[in-house]
Each structure stands twice: as C-alpha cells, then as structure tokens.
Design a protein around this motif. Structure first.
Motif, PDB file in Angstrom:
ATOM      1  N   UNK A  79     -28.710  20.406  59.293  1.00  0.00           N
ATOM      2  CA  UNK A  79     -27.835  21.241  60.108  1.00  0.00           C
ATOM      3  C   UNK A  79     -26.434  21.221  59.507  1.00  0.00           C
ATOM      4  N   UNK A  80     -25.966  22.394  59.068  1.00  0.00           N
ATOM      5  CA  UNK A  80     -24.685  22.465  58.367  1.00  0.00           C
ATOM      6  C   UNK A  80     -23.913  23.696  58.804  1.00  0.00           C
ATOM      7  N   UNK A  81     -22.617  23.619  58.612  1.00  0.00           N
ATOM      8  CA  UNK A  81     -21.719  24.753  58.823  1.00  0.00           C
ATOM      9  C   UNK A  81     -21.391  25.370  57.473  1.00  0.00           C
ATOM     10  N   UNK A  82     -21.520  26.696  57.367  1.00  0.00           N
ATOM     11  CA  UNK A  82     -21.223  27.398  56.124  1.00  0.00           C
ATOM     12  C   UNK A  82     -19.987  28.259  56.318  1.00  0.00           C
ATOM     13  N   UNK A  83     -18.878  27.926  55.659  1.00  0.00           N
ATOM     14  CA  UNK A  83     -17.701  28.802  55.726  1.00  0.00           C
ATOM     15  C   UNK A  83     -18.035  30.206  55.212  1.00  0.00           C
ATOM     16  N   UNK A  84     -17.111  31.114  55.402  1.00  0.00           N
ATOM     17  CA  UNK A  84     -17.366  32.527  55.105  1.00  0.00           C
ATOM     18  C   UNK A  84     -17.856  32.727  53.675  1.00  0.00           C
ATOM     19  N   UNK A  85     -17.169  32.135  52.709  1.00  0.00           N
ATOM     20  CA  UNK A  85     -17.555  32.342  51.312  1.00  0.00           C
ATOM     21  C   UNK A  85     -18.953  31.811  51.044  1.00  0.00           C
ATOM     22  N   UNK A  86     -19.254  30.647  51.580  1.00  0.00           N
ATOM     23  CA  UNK A  86     -20.593  30.065  51.375  1.00  0.00           C
ATOM     24  C   UNK A  86     -21.653  30.904  52.069  1.00  0.00           C
ATOM     25  N   UNK A  87     -21.350  31.417  53.243  1.00  0.00           N
ATOM     26  CA  UNK A  87     -22.305  32.270  53.954  1.00  0.00           C
ATOM     27  C   UNK A  87     -22.565  33.549  53.165  1.00  0.00           C
ATOM     28  N   UNK A  88     -21.525  34.093  52.563  1.00  0.00           N
ATOM     29  CA  UNK A  88     -21.687  35.296  51.742  1.00  0.00           C
ATOM     30  C   UNK A  88     -22.542  35.007  50.528  1.00  0.00           C
ATOM     31  N   UNK A 327     -32.681  28.227  61.942  1.00  0.00           N
ATOM     32  CA  UNK A 327     -32.092  29.512  62.310  1.00  0.00           C
ATOM     33  C   UNK A 327     -30.737  29.667  61.646  1.00  0.00           C
ATOM     34  N   UNK A 328     -30.414  30.908  61.291  1.00  0.00           N
ATOM     35  CA  UNK A 328     -29.092  31.222  60.786  1.00  0.00           C
ATOM     36  C   UNK A 328     -28.313  31.873  61.924  1.00  0.00           C
ATOM     37  N   UNK A 329     -27.262  31.210  62.372  1.00  0.00           N
ATOM     38  CA  UNK A 329     -26.446  31.717  63.469  1.00  0.00           C
ATOM     39  C   UNK A 329     -25.102  32.144  62.904  1.00  0.00           C
ATOM     40  N   UNK A 330     -24.863  33.458  62.893  1.00  0.00           N
ATOM     41  CA  UNK A 330     -23.613  33.971  62.321  1.00  0.00           C
ATOM     42  C   UNK A 330     -22.502  33.902  63.359  1.00  0.00           C
ATOM     43  N   UNK A 331     -21.357  33.386  62.933  1.00  0.00           N
ATOM     44  CA  UNK A 331     -20.203  33.234  63.811  1.00  0.00           C
ATOM     45  C   UNK A 331     -19.271  34.438  63.673  1.00  0.00           C
ATOM     46  N   UNK A 332     -18.296  34.501  64.556  1.00  0.00           N
ATOM     47  CA  UNK A 332     -17.458  35.691  64.650  1.00  0.00           C
ATOM     48  C   UNK A 332     -16.685  36.027  63.400  1.00  0.00           C
ATOM     49  N   UNK A 333     -16.331  35.025  62.596  1.00  0.00           N
ATOM     50  CA  UNK A 333     -15.529  35.287  61.390  1.00  0.00           C
ATOM     51  C   UNK A 333     -16.389  35.518  60.158  1.00  0.00           C
ATOM     52  N   UNK A 334     -17.721  35.555  60.326  1.00  0.00           N
ATOM     53  CA  UNK A 334     -18.609  35.747  59.186  1.00  0.00           C
ATOM     54  C   UNK A 334     -19.201  34.466  58.644  1.00  0.00           C
ATOM     55  N   UNK A 335     -18.748  33.326  59.144  1.00  0.00           N
ATOM     56  CA  UNK A 335     -19.344  32.053  58.735  1.00  0.00           C
ATOM     57  C   UNK A 335     -20.684  31.880  59.446  1.00  0.00           C
ATOM     58  N   UNK A 336     -21.415  30.818  59.099  1.00  0.00           N
ATOM     59  CA  UNK A 336     -22.743  30.612  59.662  1.00  0.00           C
ATOM     60  C   UNK A 336     -22.946  29.163  60.065  1.00  0.00           C
ATOM     61  N   UNK A 337     -23.852  28.994  61.015  1.00  0.00           N
ATOM     62  CA  UNK A 337     -24.338  27.676  61.383  1.00  0.00           C
ATOM     63  C   UNK A 337     -25.832  27.657  61.126  1.00  0.00           C
ATOM     64  N   UNK A 338     -26.299  26.687  60.325  1.00  0.00           N
ATOM     65  CA  UNK A 338     -27.724  26.563  60.032  1.00  0.00           C
ATOM     66  C   UNK A 338     -28.285  25.382  60.811  1.00  0.00           C
TER      67      UNK A 338
END
Length: 338
Positions: A79-88, A327-338
């Motif tokens: 379970x990790x948090x992906x900042x916007x660039x990493x999510x992209x 699951x990939x959960x996209x956050x409001x700024x474009x980042x993601x939570x896996x």
C-alpha cells in the motif's frame, strides 16, 4: 505536490486549515469516532508545533508527504501513495511509452530488486535478470530511505542518456557493472505469437496493459488460421498489471461462466467475483502456462486460475509471490493511492 505554502499561509493558519480538513471532512467521511477526532487533533497540534518551533522553517509539502508515507507503512509493503508525477508514469507504463531502463522492481533491504527486465528494453538486452539487486547507481550507494519515486528519478531520463548500475547477483562472487542506455520502452504486451510446430501455438505476454486482451485475441485468431489446436502461453518475466486484462486473458482460455478470480475485503465494494463470458473461446484445446521467478501479480492470477480450474498445466519454477489485487484510487490532484 504542495498542499500548504509558508509564503502564503502562516503556521497557525496551516494547522487550523488542516484540522478543519481532517476533523470535519476526512473524519466525517470515515465515520470517525471521538478517538479518531482526538488523534486528528493531535496531528494538527504536532504540525503547529513543528511549524513554530523547529530550528529551520519546514517545507509543508514534505511534512504532509512524510505523514502520508508514515501512515501507509503501518499497513503492508504494497500500500503506497503515488505523487502526481509517479502516478502519471504508472499510467504511461500501461497505456503509452516512456524513456528509461525497462525494469519492474521492488525495494527490499535498501536495494532495488529486479522483478523483471521488460522484454525488448535496454536492461533485457544487457542480460539483467529477475532477482538482481541494484546496489549502486552512477557510482553512488543507494540511500536506505530510497522510495519508489526516488528510483524513477534515478533510472528514468531522456532516451539516449546513460545510467551506470552496480548489481549483486546470486551465484556471482563479485558485483556486476552495467552501463545502460535509456530508451523508449515498448509497451506492446504480446510481442511474439507463432507456431512452434504443427498444431502447437506459442504466445508471449510480457505485461497486462490496457490492450492485452485485444492483442491476445488477434494473436489467437492468427494462430487458429495456421492450424493451432493447443497453446503454450509464456508468462515468464511478466510482472503483472491490470486485473481487468488478466480476466480478459482468462476469458479466451477458460470455458463459459466459470469464476476465474474473486476478491474479498473489509468493505463491501472490495468484494467482487469475475466470471468468463459466454462468447466463443479462441483457445479451447490443451494449454500449458510457463512461469518463472519474474512472474508476479496478474501473471500469478492467470496461472493460478488455469491450474485451479484444471484448464491446463503450469510449468517452470516458483513465481515471484505477489498474487494479490490492489485498487488504484485517484486523488483530486491527480496523485494515486494503491
């Protein structure tokens, strides 16, 4: 990502804003108990005190990112948090092209462990293997606090540039040194499909991306025209990908209306059952699935379903051991939570 900036918000305003956000928004969304609210209040107090008393002015984005990472580390390794660039970049890996060295990896004990070298990529061509441990990049030892995002910053870059890596490999007494030319990484997931001998088709799937189901359907159609009656499906070095595409692959191989995978979780929305459709199957003869240590995640789901449903044989060596669904959960700024 910058939720708060010292140039525009004072420390008290930051703390109050965060308390409002967490205390009224997040806590309500989580149906928080009084204990949860008290913990959120505690967090806002700590933030306020750090803002006011730390020896140097802290950066708010780093504080929040560190808090998020610390929270998720209490859960499990995946379970990790992906900042916007990493999510992209993650989106690119499964839908477009990107420039890099072409590996799937995991971070373990301060080293970058190669899960698979992507077929056709620069690392694959140099002979980098699943299980290799990258311990130095450009002559510098890896930081013990290195994150996934940090790995991408080190290994990715414009096509044609070079990165030097030092690798520890089981069975080798000395470290191995590679100079890798970054390149555009191919994203096709079915690079090879041909007849091994009369009646026996061979298909190689390197990842489960958005087009894998369509690519497999085309490959099976072509092989059937050449007289294929049995199939060898090669998932070696396939580090996984999208669950939906693993189901699409199984839908071509498993008889109608069979449950091929299911998920169960703490909340109702995490519970799902996936069945094959009633469409005609393009591969209804004998099936052999090849796996190795680089076969992970969605690959293990496909191989496991083939084995559990007695649809075919699974052969090779032990797979990587990450047969789980995220699951990939996209956050409001474009980042993601896996």
């Amino acid at each position: 990502m910058a939720f708060f900036r010292r140039t525009s918000l004072g420390p008290l305003t930051v703390a109050m804003s965060l308390a409002l956000l967490l205390g009224f928004g997040l806590a309500r969304g989580l149906h928080a108990t009084d204990d949860m609210r008290s913990q959120l209040d505690l967090f806002s107090q700590v933030l306020y005190l750090v803002q006011n008393n730390y020896v140097e002015a802290p950066e708010n984005d780093k504080l929040i990112k560190g808090a998020i990472d610390g929270m998720l580390k209490t859960l499990d390794p995946h379970t990790v948090y992906l900042p916007v660039e990493r999510a992209q970049r993650m989106d690119e890996e499964f839908s477009g092209e990107y420039s890099g060295v072409g590996i799937q990896f995991d971070l373990r004990d301060g080293a970058i462990v190669v899960i698979a070298a992507l077929e056709g990529g620069p690392s694959y061509r140099l002979g980098i293997q699943a299980g290799d441990r990258i311990v130095e990049i450009d002559g510098k030892p890896l930081s013990k606090t290195l994150t996934n995002d940090g790995v991408f910053k080190l290994l990715r870059g414009p096509a044609g540039t070079t990165v030097a890596v030092t690798i520890d490999r089981d069975g080798e007494t000395e470290p191995l040194h590679f100079s890798i030319d970054r390149a555009k990484i191919p994203i096709e997931s079915v690079p090879y499909a041909y007849m091994l001998r009369p009646g026996v088709g061979y298909i190689r799937i390197t990842r489960f991306a958005q087009t894998t189901g369509d690519e497999l359907e085309k490959a099976l159609t072509d092989l059937r025209k050449q007289g294929m009656t049995s199939l060898m499906l090669d998932l070696r070095g396939n580090a996984g990908g999208l669950l939906s595409q693993a189901v699409e692959v199984l839908d071509e191989l498993v008889p109608q209306n069979k449950r091929v995978v299911y998920t169960r979780g703490r909340i109702a929305s995490a519970n799902a059952d996936y069945y094959t459709s009633e469409r005609e199957k393009l591969a209804n003869g004998p099936v052999v699935v090849l796996i190795d240590h680089g076969s992970a995640s969605a690959s293990e789901i496909v191989a496991g379903a083939i084995q559990d449903l007695d649809r075919g044989l699974v052969t090779g060596v032990n797979s990587f051991g990450k047969g789980l669904v995220q699951n990939q959960l996209r956050l409001g700024d474009g980042s993601k939570l896996l």
